[in-house]
Scaffold this motif. Structure first.
Motif, mmCIF file in Angstrom:
data_model
loop_
_atom_site.group_PDB
_atom_site.id
_atom_site.type_symbol
_atom_site.label_atom_id
_atom_site.label_comp_id
_atom_site.label_asym_id
_atom_site.label_seq_id
_atom_site.Cartn_x
_atom_site.Cartn_y
_atom_site.Cartn_z
ATOM 1 N N SER A 154 18.176 66.551 -14.998
ATOM 2 C CA SER A 154 17.029 66.023 -16.158
ATOM 3 C C SER A 154 17.381 67.379 -17.405
ATOM 4 C CB SER A 154 15.905 66.143 -15.916
ATOM 5 O OG SER A 154 14.831 65.697 -16.843
ATOM 6 N N VAL A 155 17.804 68.465 -17.215
ATOM 7 C CA VAL A 155 17.946 69.297 -18.159
ATOM 8 C C VAL A 155 19.241 69.014 -18.827
ATOM 9 C CG1 VAL A 155 18.531 71.798 -18.414
ATOM 10 C CG2 VAL A 155 16.478 71.168 -16.797
ATOM 11 N N ILE A 156 20.193 68.642 -18.219
ATOM 12 C CA ILE A 156 21.459 68.278 -18.669
ATOM 13 C C ILE A 156 21.253 66.899 -19.653
ATOM 14 C CG2 ILE A 156 23.692 67.681 -18.335
ATOM 15 C CD1 ILE A 156 23.680 69.415 -15.749
ATOM 16 N N ILE A 157 20.728 65.850 -19.233
ATOM 17 C CA ILE A 157 20.663 64.797 -19.722
ATOM 18 C C ILE A 157 19.909 64.651 -20.983
ATOM 19 C CG2 ILE A 157 20.193 62.366 -19.380
ATOM 20 C CD1 ILE A 157 20.853 62.706 -16.451
ATOM 21 N N ILE A 158 18.604 64.995 -21.004
ATOM 22 C CA ILE A 158 17.622 64.850 -22.040
ATOM 23 C C ILE A 158 18.128 65.554 -23.458
ATOM 24 C CG2 ILE A 158 15.354 65.774 -22.913
ATOM 25 C CD1 ILE A 158 14.187 65.503 -20.206
ATOM 26 N N PRO A 159 18.800 66.813 -23.357
ATOM 27 C CA PRO A 159 19.278 67.025 -24.859
ATOM 28 C C PRO A 159 20.480 66.133 -25.456
ATOM 29 C CG PRO A 159 19.097 68.946 -23.248
ATOM 30 C CD PRO A 159 19.002 67.826 -22.351
ATOM 31 N N ARG A 160 21.167 65.579 -24.284
ATOM 32 C CA ARG A 160 22.328 64.526 -24.982
ATOM 33 C C ARG A 160 21.682 63.216 -25.392
ATOM 34 N NH1 ARG A 160 23.835 68.561 -22.165
ATOM 35 N NH2 ARG A 160 26.147 69.446 -22.197
ATOM 36 N N ILE A 161 20.724 62.875 -24.553
ATOM 37 C CA ILE A 161 19.899 61.885 -25.245
ATOM 38 C C ILE A 161 19.211 62.060 -26.755
ATOM 39 C CG2 ILE A 161 17.900 60.370 -24.806
ATOM 40 C CD1 ILE A 161 18.215 60.540 -22.004
ATOM 41 N N LEU A 162 18.833 63.193 -26.836
ATOM 42 C CA LEU A 162 18.161 63.640 -28.237
ATOM 43 C C LEU A 162 19.384 63.484 -29.158
ATOM 44 C CD1 LEU A 162 15.901 66.745 -27.182
ATOM 45 C CD2 LEU A 162 15.368 64.651 -28.538
ATOM 46 N N VAL A 163 20.580 64.160 -28.846
ATOM 47 C CA VAL A 163 21.609 64.115 -29.773
ATOM 48 C C VAL A 163 21.969 62.554 -30.121
ATOM 49 C CG1 VAL A 163 24.316 64.477 -30.214
ATOM 50 C CG2 VAL A 163 22.801 66.076 -28.894
ATOM 51 N N VAL A 164 22.067 61.639 -29.290
ATOM 52 C CA VAL A 164 22.573 60.401 -29.533
ATOM 53 C C VAL A 164 21.646 59.837 -30.043
ATOM 54 C CG1 VAL A 164 22.951 58.077 -28.363
ATOM 55 C CG2 VAL A 164 23.956 60.027 -27.450
ATOM 56 N N ALA A 165 20.005 59.699 -30.103
ATOM 57 C CA ALA A 165 18.931 59.244 -30.670
ATOM 58 C C ALA A 165 18.981 59.614 -31.994
ATOM 59 C CB ALA A 165 17.686 59.494 -29.927
ATOM 60 N N TYR A 166 19.220 61.203 -32.365
ATOM 61 C CA TYR A 166 19.222 61.426 -33.682
ATOM 62 C C TYR A 166 20.401 60.877 -34.666
ATOM 63 C CZ TYR A 166 15.202 64.201 -33.453
ATOM 64 O OH TYR A 166 13.681 64.499 -33.478
ATOM 65 N N GLY A 207 10.766 66.713 -9.867
ATOM 66 C CA GLY A 207 11.943 67.556 -10.520
ATOM 67 C C GLY A 207 12.495 66.828 -11.867
ATOM 68 N N THR A 208 12.758 65.659 -11.910
ATOM 69 C CA THR A 208 13.064 64.843 -13.074
ATOM 70 C C THR A 208 12.098 64.928 -14.153
ATOM 71 O OG1 THR A 208 14.215 63.382 -11.741
ATOM 72 C CG2 THR A 208 13.814 62.648 -14.030
ATOM 73 N N LEU A 209 10.719 65.016 -13.830
ATOM 74 C CA LEU A 209 9.780 64.953 -14.857
ATOM 75 C C LEU A 209 9.363 66.413 -15.404
ATOM 76 C CD1 LEU A 209 6.966 62.983 -13.390
ATOM 77 C CD2 LEU A 209 8.158 62.378 -15.429
ATOM 78 N N LEU A 210 9.572 67.385 -14.695
ATOM 79 C CA LEU A 210 9.212 68.749 -15.319
ATOM 80 C C LEU A 210 9.907 69.076 -16.786
ATOM 81 C CD1 LEU A 210 8.843 70.945 -12.114
ATOM 82 C CD2 LEU A 210 7.171 69.972 -13.584
ATOM 83 N N PRO A 211 11.401 68.897 -16.664
ATOM 84 C CA PRO A 211 12.069 69.062 -18.000
ATOM 85 C C PRO A 211 11.517 68.158 -18.950
ATOM 86 C CG PRO A 211 13.705 69.355 -16.256
ATOM 87 C CD PRO A 211 12.284 68.531 -15.735
ATOM 88 N N PHE A 212 11.327 67.192 -18.572
ATOM 89 C CA PHE A 212 10.861 66.065 -19.719
ATOM 90 C C PHE A 212 9.598 66.458 -20.250
ATOM 91 C CE2 PHE A 212 7.746 62.812 -20.761
ATOM 92 C CZ PHE A 212 8.346 62.120 -21.957
#
Length: 367
Positions: free
Chosen positions: A17-29, A208-213
């Motif tokens: 989750s820590v790895i994926i969420i920042p990359r989702i942010l990049v794509v979204a913006y 574990g997936t929810l905490l970084p989110f």
């Protein structure tokens, strides 16, 4: 060793989750995939709502990896248990995938509520198809054992209801994810105490997936491009997982575990009381006012908190505290009074909370 495997699953899902969420942010913006503010929403600025895309891949990877590792080191699941677990988890993953895909479509281009509702019913129907359904109400309304013709439709109704409850409570930062974290912690602990390792592993992998989110959702800054919402992809899949875990824990099946005490159904669903009661209240208000039952409005409990003068974070703390109060109250009372009396006390506590918010709102308006 099995405790260690559950920790590995938790850490894996957390790191993914820590790895994926920042990359989702990049794509979204880059692609300008934002949740645009309107008169009903409480946020300001353009914020991506694709955080839920990270949930299912991280969860399935961690649960699959730890289960495979479990077999490699010699902790195989018994054949009798496998006959129950395999169909349950396979059909569960099928339903989870349907909701995941429907949620992505809704978050990207929109999906009519009727279509989304049909997908929810299909996904919910897959759970009893696997042989898992609510087969005992433990004396609630005087009902104990349920026949399949009644228990199976009830199971479908409960799954769809919880999916929508989590979806509709997702109105301010950290509320849906915070309530889910509390529920997953409770259910995971219950499964651990009962040595139901595979279900505990699922609960803690989701946790574990929810905490970084939760961090990005609550503490992220829109102007720094670090804030994100879970969207329908996240809320629908979370609701489905919570419903699956709660129903698994309450079913009566001597092949899996000895019969639980009568309070098991109260405890399993107690962490979901806030979103569940809120959905019932809002739907009843809409029906009374002759409005579409699924038309979005500002009647939810978190809107009442904001109208009462609470900030978004204080409102979340208030709602999470209320959820913990229900859990503690029910855990204290399950061995002393009847389930029906506990349910009545929960309802009274809920109405007292709503009345307090209404009076606080009137006080703010008078000022």
């Amino acid at each position: 060793m099995l405790y260690f495997l559950i920790i590995i699953g938790f850490v894996l899902s957390f790191l993914l989750s820590v790895i994926i969420i920042p990359r989702i942010l990049v794509v979204a913006y880059r692609k300008r995939l934002f949740d645009i503010p309107n008169e009903r929403k409480v946020h300001h600025g353009i914020i991506p709502r694709l955080g839920g895309i990270s949930f299912v891949p991280a969860i399935l990877f961690s649960i699959s990896f730890t289960t495979g590792l479990r077999y490699l080191i010699g902790y195989e699941i018994s054949g009798d248990m496998l006959c129950i677990i395999i169909p349950e988890f396979y059909f569960f993953i099928c339903g989870l995938t349907l909701l995941y895909l429907a949620g992505i479509k809704d978050d990207l281009v929109g999906l009519r509520y009727r279509s989304k509702f049909v997908v929810q019913i299909i996904a919910a129907s897959l759970i009893p198809l696997s042989g898992l359904w609510i087969n005992n109400l433990y004396g609630i309304l005087g009902i104990h054992e349920l026949a399949p013709w009644l228990g199976i439709p009830l199971t479908i109704l409960v799954v769809v209801f919880i999916c929508n409850a989590i979806n509709m409570i997702d109105g301010i930062d950290g509320l849906a994810s915070g309530l889910s974290i509390i529920s997953l912690g409770l259910l995971g602990s219950l499964y651990l105490s009962d040595c139901q390792w595979i279900y505990a592993s699922l609960a803690f992998s989701v946790l574990g997936t929810l905490l970084p989110f939760f961090y990005y959702n609550v503490f992220g800054k829109a102007n720094h491009c670090t804030k994100i919402f879970m969207g329908d992809t996240g809320s629908l899949t979370l609701g489905y997982i919570l419903a699956f875990l709660a129903i698994c824990y309450t079913r009566v099946n001597p092949e899996i575990h000895p019969p639980y005490s009568s309070g098991v159904i109260i405890i399993a669903f107690s962490s979901l009381i806030v979103p569940a009661f809120d959905l019932i209240r809002v739907v009843l208000i809409r029906a009374r006012n002759h409005k579409p039952l699924f038309l979005a409005d500002r009647n939810h409990i978190h809107h009442k908190c904001l109208s009462a003068g609470l900030t978004g974070r204080k409102a979340v703390i208030c709602m999470l505290g209320l959820a913990c109060a229900f859990i503690l109250l029910n855990m204290v009372l399950i061995n002393t009074i009847n389930n029906n009396f506990i349910l009545v006390l929960d309802i009274l506590l809920w109405f007292a909370s709503i009345e307090w918010l209404n009076k606080s709102k009137e006080h703010v308006n008078d000022k």
